[in-house]
Design an enzyme around this catalytic site. Structure first.
Site, short mmCIF file in Angstrom:
data_model
loop_
_atom_site.label_atom_id
_atom_site.label_comp_id
_atom_site.label_asym_id
_atom_site.label_seq_id
_atom_site.Cartn_x
_atom_site.Cartn_y
_atom_site.Cartn_z
N GLY A 17 0.80 -1.22 0.00
CA GLY A 17 0.00 0.00 0.00
C GLY A 17 0.84 1.27 0.00
O GLY A 17 0.59 2.19 -0.78
N SER A 131 1.30 -7.46 -9.06
CA SER A 131 2.51 -8.26 -8.88
C SER A 131 3.77 -7.41 -9.03
O SER A 131 3.80 -6.47 -9.81
CB SER A 131 2.57 -9.41 -9.87
N LYS A 185 -4.31 -13.37 -11.47
CA LYS A 185 -3.21 -13.19 -10.50
C LYS A 185 -2.95 -14.49 -9.75
O LYS A 185 -1.80 -14.84 -9.46
CB LYS A 185 -3.56 -12.05 -9.51
N HIS A 188 -1.00 -16.62 -12.03
CA HIS A 188 0.35 -16.03 -12.09
C HIS A 188 1.19 -16.56 -10.92
O HIS A 188 2.33 -17.00 -11.09
CB HIS A 188 0.24 -14.50 -12.03
N ASN A 189 0.60 -16.52 -9.74
CA ASN A 189 1.34 -16.99 -8.55
C ASN A 189 1.59 -18.49 -8.62
O ASN A 189 2.65 -18.97 -8.19
CB ASN A 189 0.57 -16.64 -7.28
N GLU A 192 4.44 -18.98 -10.74
CA GLU A 192 5.61 -18.53 -9.95
C GLU A 192 6.10 -19.68 -9.05
O GLU A 192 7.30 -19.95 -8.98
CB GLU A 192 5.15 -17.33 -9.13
P1 NDP Z 1 1.35 -6.03 4.98
O1 NDP Z 1 1.31 -7.17 5.92
O2 NDP Z 1 2.63 -5.33 4.75
O3 NDP Z 1 0.25 -4.95 5.43
C1 NDP Z 1 -1.07 -5.35 5.71
C2 NDP Z 1 -1.95 -4.12 5.70
O4 NDP Z 1 -3.30 -4.55 5.89
C3 NDP Z 1 -1.62 -3.14 6.82
O5 NDP Z 1 -1.82 -1.84 6.33
C4 NDP Z 1 -2.67 -3.51 7.87
O6 NDP Z 1 -3.00 -2.46 8.74
C5 NDP Z 1 -3.85 -3.81 6.98
N1 NDP Z 1 -4.86 -4.62 7.65
C6 NDP Z 1 -4.74 -5.91 8.04
N2 NDP Z 1 -5.90 -6.31 8.61
C7 NDP Z 1 -6.74 -5.26 8.57
C8 NDP Z 1 -8.07 -5.06 9.00
N3 NDP Z 1 -8.77 -6.04 9.58
N4 NDP Z 1 -8.63 -3.85 8.80
C9 NDP Z 1 -7.94 -2.84 8.22
N5 NDP Z 1 -6.68 -2.98 7.78
C10 NDP Z 1 -6.09 -4.18 7.96
O7 NDP Z 1 0.73 -6.58 3.61
P2 NDP Z 1 1.19 -6.29 2.12
O8 NDP Z 1 1.20 -4.84 1.87
O9 NDP Z 1 2.39 -7.10 1.81
O10 NDP Z 1 -0.02 -6.96 1.31
C11 NDP Z 1 -1.26 -6.31 1.08
C12 NDP Z 1 -2.03 -7.14 0.06
O11 NDP Z 1 -1.25 -7.22 -1.14
C13 NDP Z 1 -2.26 -8.59 0.51
O12 NDP Z 1 -3.47 -9.04 0.00
C14 NDP Z 1 -1.12 -9.33 -0.15
O13 NDP Z 1 -1.41 -10.69 -0.35
C15 NDP Z 1 -1.02 -8.59 -1.46
N6 NDP Z 1 0.28 -8.69 -2.15
C16 NDP Z 1 1.46 -8.63 -1.45
C17 NDP Z 1 2.66 -8.72 -2.12
C18 NDP Z 1 3.97 -8.61 -1.41
O14 NDP Z 1 5.01 -8.86 -2.05
N7 NDP Z 1 4.01 -8.26 -0.13
C19 NDP Z 1 2.70 -8.89 -3.60
C20 NDP Z 1 1.41 -8.89 -4.22
C21 NDP Z 1 0.26 -8.81 -3.51
P3 NDP Z 1 -2.21 -2.30 10.16
O15 NDP Z 1 -0.98 -1.51 9.85
O16 NDP Z 1 -3.18 -1.57 10.99
O17 NDP Z 1 -1.92 -3.67 10.67
#
Ligand code: NDP
Length: 472
Positions: A17, A131, A185, A188-189, A192
Site C-alpha cells: 500500500g 505483482s 493473479k 500467475h502466482n 511462480e
Molecule cells: P502487509 O502485511 O505489509 O500490510 C497489511 C496491511 O493490511 C496493513 O496496512 C494492515 O494495517 C492492513 N490490515 C490488516 N488487517 C486489517 C483489518 N482487519 N482492517 C484494516 N486494515 C487491515 O501486507 P502487504 O502490503 O504485503 O499486502 C497487502 C495485500 O497485497 C495482501 O493481499 C497481499 O497478499 C497482497 N500482495 C502482497 C505482495 C507482497 O510482495 N508483499 C505482492 C502482491 C500482492 P495495520 O498496519 O493496521 O496492521
C-alpha cells in the site's frame, strides 16, 4: 491542497500500500491515505512522503468525505475477512457510482461475492491482482484488474500511469468481468511456484551434484539470465548467491533454513485446477514440495534410516551444466503451458473471455514471472488467439523438441546422484503423457468397471459397456 483533487483514497499502508501510494503520487495523482493503525500512517507521512500530493486521514469517514463523487477507494490490505469488514464499514459512506478496488491477493470467489454485495448499493467493484512486490508497487507493477468495463475505464489513467512499461507499453489491461483479474493473479502466482521449484532443483544439482560454490552459482545463473532463460527470478537468484550474512562469515543463502511456506495462492490454483480437471503437475508439485520441506521430524527420521545424504560429484561439469540450462528452459515452457491451459479452461467455465495474448503481454514487465519466454507466449496467442495448447504453437514446440533431451539427461543425472528433482520429472512426465499416442488409462477403465460396474468405452464402437469380468 484543493480537496476536490482527491479522487482516489488508498486504504492500507503495509508493504504494498505505501509503495503504491508513493507511485500514484509520483505520477501526479493526489491520493488520500488511511491505515488502521494510525501510528503507521504518521510514520509514513514523516519518513517516506517527499513532495507527492498525499494526504493522510485518520478515519474512513474522513477519507470518503475528502473525495468528490464519484469516488475511488483502493484497498491494499491483508486478504480475507479484513476486506469484508472494510467494505461493510465503507458502504454507509459511499454512494452509487463510487468504486471500490481490491488490490490484494484475494480468492477469486470472494471477489465475485463482494462485487454482488456492493452492486446492491450501486457501488462499482474491481478485483485487481498486483505483482512485483514492494519494489514493483513503488516503481511499476504488473496490474491485473477485473470487473466491469465502466469501473476499469474510471481508473484506467491512473493504472496505466503507475504500471510497469515494456517498450512504452503499460503492463495493465482490463482482463474481463467479475473475478477475472484475481483469477489471473492467482494463476500467475501458481506459475511462480512452479518456476521457483524448478530453479531450486537446478541450484541443488549444481551445488550438490557438481560442487559449485556460491560465486560459481552466481556466474552460471548470471550467464543464463543473459540468454533465453532471462527473467526476474533468474536475476534475483543470481544475486542471492552473492549476499553475505551479517551474522556469520558465510553467504546468507547457506544460513537459511530449507523450509518454504506459502500464503494460499498456490494452493487455490492447485485446488481449482483439480476442480476444472486441468492438469498442472508442476504447480501442484511445487506446492507439495514446500509442504514436504516443512516436515522436519519426518525428514530427519527417514534420512537417518536411509542415509540418503551420501553424495558424490558428477565429473561432467560442463556437459551437465549445459544440460541443466536446457532442462530448466524446457521445464519453464511446460510450467507456463500448464498455467495458460488452466486460464483457457477457466475463461470458458467462468465466462471471463480472457485474451491470453493480453495476459502474456502484461506479464512481460513488473511482475515476478516476467521473462523472455513471455514474448514467445504472447506471439503464439497473437498468431492464434484460440490456440488449444501452447505446445501446439510451432515456435514453442520446436523449443521443447530441442530441449527435452537435455531435460531427460538432467533427470537421469539427478537420479544417479540421489538428488530429488520432482519438478523437472513432473515437467517431463507432463510432456511425455501428452505425446503418448496411447495412455494406460484403458486399464483404469477396466479396473473401475471390474470392481464398481462403472462401465467402459471402446475404441471401435461408441457408447458405454459393462464387462462380465468374472466369466471366462
Ligand atoms: P502487509 O502485511 O505489509 O500490510 C497489511 C496491511 O493490511 C496493513 O496496512 C494492515 O494495517 C492492513 N490490515 C490488516 N488487517 C486489517 C483489518 N482487519 N482492517 C484494516 N486494515 C487491515 O501486507 P502487504 O502490503 O504485503 O499486502 C497487502 C495485500 O497485497 C495482501 O493481499 C497481499 O497478499 C497482497 N500482495 C502482497 C505482495 C507482497 O510482495 N508483499 C505482492 C502482491 C500482492 P495495520 O498496519 O493496521 O496492521
Amino acid at each position: 491542497m484543493d480537496r476536490k483533487e482527491f479522487k482516489l483514497g488508498l486504504i492500507g499502508l503495509g508493504e504494498m500500500g505505501k509503495n503504491l501510494a508513493l507511485n500514484i503520487g509520483d505520477h501526479g495523482f493526489p491520493v488520500a491515505v488511511y491505515n488502521r493503525t494510525y501510528a503507521k500512517t504518521k510514520q509514513f507521512m514523516e519518513d517516506e512522503v517527499k513532495g507527492q500530493a498525499i494526504q493522510a486521514v485518520a478515519s474512513l469517514e474522513e477519507l470518503v468525505k475528502l473525495m468528490p463523487r464519484p469516488r475511488m477507494v483502493l484497498l491494499v490490505v491483508s486478504s480475507g475477512p479484513a476486506i469484508d469488514n472494510l467494505i461493510e464499514e465503507l458502504l454507509p459512506f459511499l454512494e452509487p457510482d463510487d468504486l471500490i478496488i481490491d488490490g490484494g491477493n484475494t480468492f477469486f470467489r470472494d471477489t465475485d461475492r463482494r462485487e454482488r454485495t456492493t452492486a446492491e448499493k450501486g457501488v462499482l467493484y474491481l478485483g485487481m491482482g498486483v505483482s512485483g512486490g514492494g519494489f514493483g508497487a513503488r516503481f511499476g507493477p504488473s496490474l491485473m484488474p477485473g470487473g466491469s468495463s465502466k469501473a476499469y475505464e474510471r481508473v484506467r489513467p491512473i493504472l496505466e500511469a503507475i504500471s510497469a512499461k515494456v517498450d512504452g507499453d503499460p503492463c495493465v489491461t482490463h482482463l474481463g468481468p467479475g473475478s477475472a483479474g484475481h483469477y489471473v493473479k492467482m494463476v500467475h502466482n501458481g506459475i511462480e511456484y512452479g518456476l521457483m521449484q524448478l530453479i531450486a532443483e537446478v541450484y541443488h544439482l549444481l551445488k550438490l551434484g557438481l560442487g559449485l560454490n556460491n560465486d560459481e552459482l552466481h556466474k552460471v545463473f548470471s550467464r543464463w539470465n543473459q540468454n533465453k532463460l532471462n527473467g526476474y527470478l533468474m536475476e534475483i537468484t543470481s544475486r542471492i548467491f552473492l549476499k553475505k550474512d551479517d551474522q556469520s562469515s558465510n553467504r546468507l543463502i547457506d544460513q537459511i533454513l530449507d523450509q518454504a511456506g506459502q500464503k494460499g495462492t498456490g494452493l487455490w490454483t492447485s485446488i481449482n485446477a483439480l476442480e476444472l480437471q486441468v492438469p498442472i503437475p508442476n504447480i501442484v508439485l511445487a506446492e507439495m514440495m514446500r509442504d514436504l520441506s516443512g516436515q522436519t521430524e519426518e525428514r530427519q527420521g527417514i534420512n537417518q534410516i536411509f542415509h540418503k545424504s551420501d553424495r558424490y560429484l558428477s565429473k561432467d561439469r560442463e556437459k551437465v551444466t549445459a544440460h541443466l540450462e536446457q532442462a530448466l528452459y524446457c521445464g519453464m515452457i511446460l510450467t507456463f503451458s500448464q498455467g495458460l491451459a488452466l486460464l483457457r479452461e477457466a475463461s470458458r467455465t467462468y465466462k471471463y473471455d480472457l485474451v491470453l495474448q493480453e495476459v502474456a503481454r502484461i506479464w512481460r514487465g513488473g511482475c515476478i514471472i516476467r521473462s523472455a519466454l513471455l514474448e514467445d507466449i504472447r506471439s503464439a496467442y497473437k498468431k492464434q488467439p484460440d490456440l488449444v495448447h501452447l505446445l501446439m504453437d510451432p515456435n514453442l514446440a520446436e523449443k521443447v523438441r530441442s530441449s527435452q533431451k537435455a531435460l531427460r539427461s538432467a533427470i537421469k543425472t539427478a537420479m544417479g546422484l540421489n538428488i530429488p528433482t520432482p519438478g523437472l520429472a513432473a515437467s517431463l512426465a507432463y510432456f511425455d503423457s501428452f505425446c503418448s499416442p496411447r495412455l494406460p488409462t484403458n486399464l483404469i477403465q477396466a479396473q473401475r468397471d471390474y470392481f464398481g460396474a462403472h462401465t467402459y468405452q471402446r475404441i471401435d464402437r461408441p457408447g458405454f459397456f459393462h464387462g462380465q469380468w468374472n466369466r471366462e
